[in-house]
Design a protein around this motif. Structure first.
Motif, PDB file in Angstrom:
ATOM      1  N   TRP A 227     -77.532  47.614  81.352  1.00 47.18           N
ATOM      2  CA  TRP A 227     -76.872  46.334  81.635  1.00 47.18           C
ATOM      3  C   TRP A 227     -77.424  45.213  80.760  1.00 47.18           C
ATOM      4  N   GLN A 228     -78.387  45.506  79.887  1.00 49.89           N
ATOM      5  CA  GLN A 228     -78.999  44.487  79.041  1.00 49.89           C
ATOM      6  C   GLN A 228     -78.971  44.926  77.587  1.00 49.89           C
ATOM      7  N   GLU A 229     -77.806  45.328  77.127  1.00 51.40           N
ATOM      8  CA  GLU A 229     -77.713  45.840  75.766  1.00 51.40           C
ATOM      9  C   GLU A 229     -77.867  44.727  74.731  1.00 51.40           C
ATOM     10  N   GLY A 230     -78.348  45.117  73.555  1.00 44.90           N
ATOM     11  CA  GLY A 230     -78.413  44.211  72.412  1.00 44.90           C
ATOM     12  C   GLY A 230     -79.196  42.953  72.696  1.00 44.90           C
ATOM     13  N   GLU A 231     -78.613  41.820  72.304  1.00 43.13           N
ATOM     14  CA  GLU A 231     -79.334  40.552  72.400  1.00 43.13           C
ATOM     15  C   GLU A 231     -79.494  40.068  73.827  1.00 43.13           C
ATOM     16  N   ARG A 232     -78.884  40.768  74.786  1.00 47.09           N
ATOM     17  CA  ARG A 232     -79.008  40.338  76.178  1.00 47.09           C
ATOM     18  C   ARG A 232     -80.301  40.817  76.829  1.00 47.09           C
ATOM     19  N   HIS A 233     -81.104  41.580  76.132  1.00 47.37           N
ATOM     20  CA  HIS A 233     -82.406  41.963  76.675  1.00 47.37           C
ATOM     21  C   HIS A 233     -83.215  40.714  76.996  1.00 47.37           C
ATOM     22  N   SER A 234     -83.987  40.791  78.076  1.00 49.40           N
ATOM     23  CA  SER A 234     -84.799  39.639  78.463  1.00 49.40           C
ATOM     24  C   SER A 234     -86.002  40.113  79.265  1.00 49.40           C
ATOM     25  N   THR A 235     -86.925  39.189  79.469  1.00 49.67           N
ATOM     26  CA  THR A 235     -88.126  39.444  80.252  1.00 49.67           C
ATOM     27  C   THR A 235     -88.207  38.425  81.373  1.00 49.67           C
ATOM     28  N   LEU A 236     -88.530  38.885  82.578  1.00 48.45           N
ATOM     29  CA  LEU A 236     -88.794  37.982  83.694  1.00 48.45           C
ATOM     30  C   LEU A 236     -90.300  37.878  83.896  1.00 48.45           C
ATOM     31  N   LEU A 237     -90.776  36.641  84.025  1.00 51.98           N
ATOM     32  CA  LEU A 237     -92.208  36.407  84.212  1.00 51.98           C
ATOM     33  C   LEU A 237     -92.410  35.381  85.318  1.00 51.98           C
ATOM     34  N   ASN A 238     -93.512  35.484  86.020  1.00 46.45           N
ATOM     35  CA  ASN A 238     -93.911  34.452  86.972  1.00 46.45           C
ATOM     36  C   ASN A 238     -94.807  33.449  86.254  1.00 46.45           C
ATOM     37  N   ALA A 239     -94.532  32.177  86.488  1.00 46.70           N
ATOM     38  CA  ALA A 239     -95.282  31.123  85.801  1.00 46.70           C
ATOM     39  C   ALA A 239     -95.621  30.011  86.782  1.00 46.70           C
ATOM     40  N   LYS A 240     -96.672  29.289  86.460  1.00 45.59           N
ATOM     41  CA  LYS A 240     -97.113  28.177  87.307  1.00 45.59           C
ATOM     42  C   LYS A 240     -97.016  26.874  86.521  1.00 45.59           C
ATOM     43  N   VAL A 241     -96.506  25.836  87.169  1.00 44.39           N
ATOM     44  CA  VAL A 241     -96.437  24.517  86.546  1.00 44.39           C
ATOM     45  C   VAL A 241     -97.857  23.969  86.436  1.00 44.39           C
ATOM     46  N   ALA A 242     -98.330  23.795  85.203  1.00 42.86           N
ATOM     47  CA  ALA A 242     -99.716  23.378  84.989  1.00 42.86           C
ATOM     48  C   ALA A 242     -99.857  21.862  84.831  1.00 42.86           C
ATOM     49  N   GLU A 243     -98.927  21.246  84.097  1.00 41.58           N
ATOM     50  CA  GLU A 243     -98.984  19.792  83.917  1.00 41.58           C
ATOM     51  C   GLU A 243     -97.678  19.289  83.326  1.00 41.58           C
ATOM     52  N   ARG A 244     -97.451  18.008  83.443  1.00 35.07           N
ATOM     53  CA  ARG A 244     -96.327  17.356  82.776  1.00 35.07           C
ATOM     54  C   ARG A 244     -96.874  16.510  81.630  1.00 35.07           C
ATOM     55  N   HIS A 245     -96.148  16.545  80.519  1.00 33.23           N
ATOM     56  CA  HIS A 245     -96.603  15.798  79.357  1.00 33.23           C
ATOM     57  C   HIS A 245     -96.530  14.306  79.656  1.00 33.23           C
ATOM     58  N   GLU A 246     -97.570  13.586  79.265  1.00 28.06           N
ATOM     59  CA  GLU A 246     -97.651  12.150  79.578  1.00 28.06           C
ATOM     60  C   GLU A 246     -96.655  11.314  78.768  1.00 28.06           C
ATOM     61  N   ARG A 247     -96.165  11.872  77.659  1.00 26.89           N
ATOM     62  CA  ARG A 247     -95.263  11.085  76.814  1.00 26.89           C
ATOM     63  C   ARG A 247     -93.863  11.681  76.725  1.00 26.89           C
ATOM     64  N   TYR A 248     -93.786  13.007  76.596  1.00 27.02           N
ATOM     65  CA  TYR A 248     -92.492  13.657  76.387  1.00 27.02           C
ATOM     66  C   TYR A 248     -92.007  14.331  77.678  1.00 27.02           C
ATOM     67  N   ALA A 249     -90.702  14.527  77.768  1.00 28.34           N
ATOM     68  CA  ALA A 249     -90.112  15.180  78.948  1.00 28.34           C
ATOM     69  C   ALA A 249     -90.301  16.689  78.843  1.00 28.34           C
ATOM     70  N   MET A 250     -91.559  17.082  78.885  1.00 25.47           N
ATOM     71  CA  MET A 250     -91.943  18.488  78.767  1.00 25.47           C
ATOM     72  C   MET A 250     -92.980  18.793  79.840  1.00 25.47           C
ATOM     73  N   ARG A 251     -93.094  20.050  80.172  1.00 28.08           N
ATOM     74  CA  ARG A 251     -94.140  20.475  81.085  1.00 28.08           C
ATOM     75  C   ARG A 251     -94.754  21.774  80.586  1.00 28.08           C
ATOM     76  N   ARG A 252     -96.024  21.949  80.919  1.00 34.71           N
ATOM     77  CA  ARG A 252     -96.745  23.145  80.505  1.00 34.71           C
ATOM     78  C   ARG A 252     -96.724  24.155  81.638  1.00 34.71           C
ATOM     79  N   MET A 253     -96.240  25.364  81.324  1.00 32.60           N
ATOM     80  CA  MET A 253     -96.204  26.458  82.287  1.00 32.60           C
ATOM     81  C   MET A 253     -97.295  27.458  81.925  1.00 32.60           C
ATOM     82  N   LYS A 254     -98.008  27.927  82.922  1.00 33.55           N
ATOM     83  CA  LYS A 254     -99.080  28.890  82.721  1.00 33.55           C
ATOM     84  C   LYS A 254     -98.561  30.288  83.034  1.00 33.55           C
ATOM     85  N   VAL A 255     -98.590  31.172  82.047  1.00 36.93           N
ATOM     86  CA  VAL A 255     -98.207  32.576  82.217  1.00 36.93           C
ATOM     87  C   VAL A 255     -99.425  33.417  81.853  1.00 36.93           C
ATOM     88  N   ALA A 256    -100.067  34.011  82.876  1.00 32.90           N
ATOM     89  CA  ALA A 256    -101.338  34.710  82.656  1.00 32.90           C
ATOM     90  C   ALA A 256    -102.298  33.732  81.969  1.00 32.90           C
TER      91      ALA A 256
END
Length: 364
Positions: A227-256
Motif C-alpha cells: 500500500w506504500q509503493e514508490g514515492e509513497r513510502h514513509s516512516t512514522l516516528l514518535n517525537a517530543k516538542v522540545a522548544e519553540r524558536h524565539e524568532r521564527y515560527a518553528m519548533r524543535r522536535m526531539k526524535v531519539a
C-alpha cells in the motif's frame, strides 16, 4: 483485561483463520484489502456471525465458545457498532435518536458529557436531515456509546465523508479515544486514518493476521509495502516538542537523540508533549557531508542498512537513525551510483518535510 478471539470460517472459496489478542483500551485499526476478513472479524465480534469454530472472550466474559456451545446473542452482548452510514431515525430529534437504546442508569449525565465531547450539544433539537455528514457520524458515535458498551466496533465510519468532514470527525475521535476506557476496533481501508487515529494496527491478508503491534512498528516493518509503493513510502516516528524558536515560527522536535526543526503550524501542543510524525521517503535526500550551505534545516547523521530497487530508475534507501529507528529515502538510480552508496556507509539524511498527525501521545 483484553479482547481475545480465535476462529475459523468458510464462505464458498474464502477461508478465514483469524486469531488475536487486543488491548483493553485504545484504538486498534484493522487494515487490509477487500476480502481479507475485516468485516468477517467485526461480524464475529458483534455476534452477527457465528463461525464454524472458535471463541471470543472480552475481559472475563466468554461471548463465544463453539466447543462448549456458548453463544451470547447480539442483543445481550455489551457491544456497540458504528457503521459507514449513521442510520439515524429521520422522524426523531437528535436527542431522541441518542437516547434510543441508551442504558437508563446515568443516561442524562452521559448524554451531556458525550454531546459536549463530540461537539453536538447544540444539535439536540434538530432533525437528522438538517445535519452534515460529519455531524451525523458524531451523533452515531455518541448513540453507540450511550448504550454503555464494553466494546466499540467501527466499520469504516468515515468512508462516505469528504475530506473536510473526515478531518472534522477525526479531531473528535482523537479526543474521544483518550477519554473512554473500552477497546475500540476500527476497520478501515485508509492509511491516513490509521496514522491519525490508531494506537495499534492489525493487518489481515487472505483471511489471516499477517502483522500486529503498535502502529509505528507495523507501519515501519515493511508489512504495508503493497500500500506504500514508490514515492509513497514513509516512516512514522514518535517525537517530543522540545522548544519553540524565539524568532521564527518553528519548533524543535526531539526524535531519539536527534533534533528536527519543523514549521509551528499554529498547533496547540505544548513543550514536552509527544506526537506522532510522518516523514515521506520523497522528502528525504542523502548527502555525503554535512553541508551547511543548504536551505534544508534538518541534516541528521545516519548509516545505510538497505538499498532496494523500486523500479528501473529509483531505489528505496533505508537509513538507520539509531539501534531501533529507521528512515526511508527514495533516490534515483543515477544518484545512488554517482554517490557510490553502499551498505554500512555513513551519510547524512536531509529531511525536507514532516507531517504531523492530530493524535497526541501520552509518552514514548
Amino acid at each position: 483485561m483484553t479482547l481475545q478471539f480465535s476462529f475459523t470460517h468458510q464462505f464458498d472459496s474464502q477461508h478465514f483463520d483469524i486469531q488475536g489478542e487486543l488491548p483493553a483500551k485504545g484504538v486498534t485499526a484493522v487494515f487490509g484489502r477487500s476480502g481479507s476478513g475485516k468485516s468477517t472479524l467485526l461480524n464475529v465480534l458483534s455476534g452477527l456471525l457465528t463461525p464454524q469454530s472458535g471463541h471470543v472472550k472480552l475481559n472475563q466474559l466468554t461471548m463465544l465458545d463453539t466447543q462448549h456451545n456458548t453463544h451470547i446473542p447480539v442483543w445481550k452482548r455489551k457491544v456497540a457498532v458504528v457503521f459507514q452510514d449513521a442510520r439515524l431515525f429521520p422522524h426523531l430529534s437528535i436527542k431522541d435518536n441518542l437516547l434510543f437504546g441508551a442504558a437508563k442508569h446515568g443516561a442524562d449525565v452521559r448524554l451531556a458529557e458525550l454531546t459536549a465531547l463530540l461537539g453536538i450539544d447544540h444539535l439536540l433539537q434538530a432533525k437528522p436531515n438538517t445535519l452534515s455528514g460529519g455531524e451525523k457520524q458524531r451523533v452515531a458515535i455518541a448513540r453507540a456509546l450511550l448504550s454503555d458498551p464494553q466494546l466499540l466496533l467501527m466499520d469504516e465510519p468515515l468512508a462516505s465523508l469528504d475530506i473536510p468532514r473526515k478531518r472534522e470527525v477525526i479531531q473528535y475521535l482523537n479526543q474521544l479515544s483518550s477519554k473512554i476506557e473500552i477497546p475500540i476496533v476500527y476497520v478501515t481501508h485508509s492509511l491516513e486514518e490509521v496514522m491519525h487515529l490508531a494506537d495499534h494496527l492489525l493487518v489481515l491478508e487472505s483471511g489471516k493476521v499477517v502483522d500486529f503491534g503498535n502502529v509505528e512498528t507495523v507501519w515501519n516493518s515493511g508489512t504495508l509495502a503493497l500500500w506504500q509503493e514508490g514515492e509513497r513510502h514513509s516512516t512514522l516516528l514518535n517525537a517530543k516538542v522540545a522548544e519553540r524558536h524565539e524568532r521564527y515560527a518553528m519548533r524543535r522536535m526531539k526524535v531519539a537523540d536527534h533534533n528536527l526543526w519543523v514549521p509551528d503550524q499554529g498547533l496547540a501542543d505544548k513543550v514536552g508533549q509527544c506526537m506522532r510524525i510522518r516523514i515521506n521517503a520523497q522528502d528525504v535526500s542523502v548527502t555525503l557531508s554535512q553541508n551547511s550551505d543548504s536551505s534544508i534545516r534538518n541534516r541528521i547523521p545516519v548509516s545505510i542498512v538497505d538499498i532496494s530497487a523500486i523500479n528501473a530508475h529509483s531505489n528505496l534507501i533505508t537509513l538507520k537513525l539509531d539501534d531501533q529507528l529507521l528512515l526511508k529515502s527514495t533516490l534515483t538510480q543515477w544518484a545512488t551510483e554517482e554517490l557510490n552508496l553502499t551498505l554500512g556507509l555513513k551519510v547524512y539524511a536531509q529531511i525536507k518535510g514532516v507531517s504531523f498527525t492530530q493524535q497526541n501521545l501520552a509518552s514514548y
